[in-house]
Design an enzyme around this catalytic site. Structure first.
Site, PDB file in Angstrom:
ATOM      1  CG  HIS A  12      -5.583  -2.665  -0.973  1.00  0.00           C
ATOM      2  ND1 HIS A  12      -4.543  -3.179  -0.231  1.00  0.00           N
ATOM      3  CD2 HIS A  12      -5.381  -1.310  -1.008  1.00  0.00           C
ATOM      4  CE1 HIS A  12      -3.765  -2.179   0.168  1.00  0.00           C
ATOM      5  NE2 HIS A  12      -4.241  -1.041  -0.297  1.00  0.00           N
ATOM      6  CD  GLU A  13      -6.668   0.947  -3.935  1.00  0.00           C
ATOM      7  OE1 GLU A  13      -6.836   1.970  -3.241  1.00  0.00           O
ATOM      8  OE2 GLU A  13      -5.547   0.394  -4.065  1.00  0.00           O
TER       9      GLU A  13
ATOM     10  CG  HIS B 247      -7.352   2.652   1.157  1.00  0.00           C
ATOM     11  ND1 HIS B 247      -6.491   2.997   2.177  1.00  0.00           N
ATOM     12  CD2 HIS B 247      -6.601   1.953   0.268  1.00  0.00           C
ATOM     13  CE1 HIS B 247      -5.276   2.527   1.914  1.00  0.00           C
ATOM     14  NE2 HIS B 247      -5.316   1.879   0.764  1.00  0.00           N
TER      15      HIS B 247
ATOM     16  CB  CYS C  17      -0.869  -0.016   1.258  1.00  0.00           C
ATOM     17  SG  CYS C  17      -1.992   1.381   1.369  1.00  0.00           S
TER      18      CYS C  17
HETATM   19 NI    NI Z   1      -3.659   0.969  -0.153  1.00  0.00          NI
END
Ligand code: NI
Length: 176
Positions: A141-142, A145, A99
């Site tokens: 993953h995104e 966030h 990341c």
């Molecule tokens: Ni990330």
């Protein structure tokens, strides 16, 4: 414009992001332009708006011969706004993640292998896709966030979290 990427420890990375309610605005075009510049400068596979300090549900991702992920399958470049994910099976798979908010490190994270995602492009057109493998991993993953979740929060075995050069000696993976 290339922006500073917030690093883990900054409380803004742990706040849930707000949905976009107006599309095709100067604000949104400016934001996506900054995100594109920043992701390209750092060779990211993806970037979420909160990583540059903007608390809205906007992510970009895409992979094509990325020096941070030399073995990754390619993922189409996508701007995805207000994403919603639906796993298409219970099957999960472990894989290495990094990341831009946690430079120099990698960890093993379990993710759904197949999912459907829905969201909007910059003009407010619906995007609906099914994906698998690394594409599905990047989207998860995104989207994390946008909920204030960083990948280390999902690592089950912290022995599988460490510095890229120590985990993969001699492989010369760019990770800074
Ligand atoms: Ni990330």
């Amino acid at each position: 414009m290339i922006k500073d990427v917030l690093k883990m420890g900054d409380p803004r990375l742990f706040q849930p992001s707000e949905p976009i309610t107006e599309f095709n605005t100067p604000f949104l075009h400016h934001l996506v332009s900054d995100m594109n510049d920043t992701m390209a400068a750092l060779n990211g596979a993806g970037l979420a708006a909160p990583q540059i300090g903007v608390g809205y549900q906007v992510v970009i991702f895409g992979v094509d011969h990325n020096p941070r992920y030399p073995d990754a399958e390619s993922v189409p470049y996508t701007i995805l706004i207000n994403p919603e994910l639906t796993p298409l099976s219970d099957e999960m798979e472990d894989g290495w993640e990094g990341c831009l908010s946690i430079p120099g490190m990698r960890g093993i994270v379990s993710r759904y292998t197949k999912l459907r995602y829905r969201g909007y492009d910059i003009s407010g057109q619906l995007i609906e896709r099914e994906c698998a493998g690394f594409h599905a991993r990047v989207v998860q993953h995104e989207t994390d966030h946008l909920m204030g979740i960083l990948y280390p929060m999902r690592i089950r075995d912290l022995r599988l979290f460490g510095y890229t050069d120590a985990l993969f000696p001699g492989e010369n993976i760019q990770d800074d």
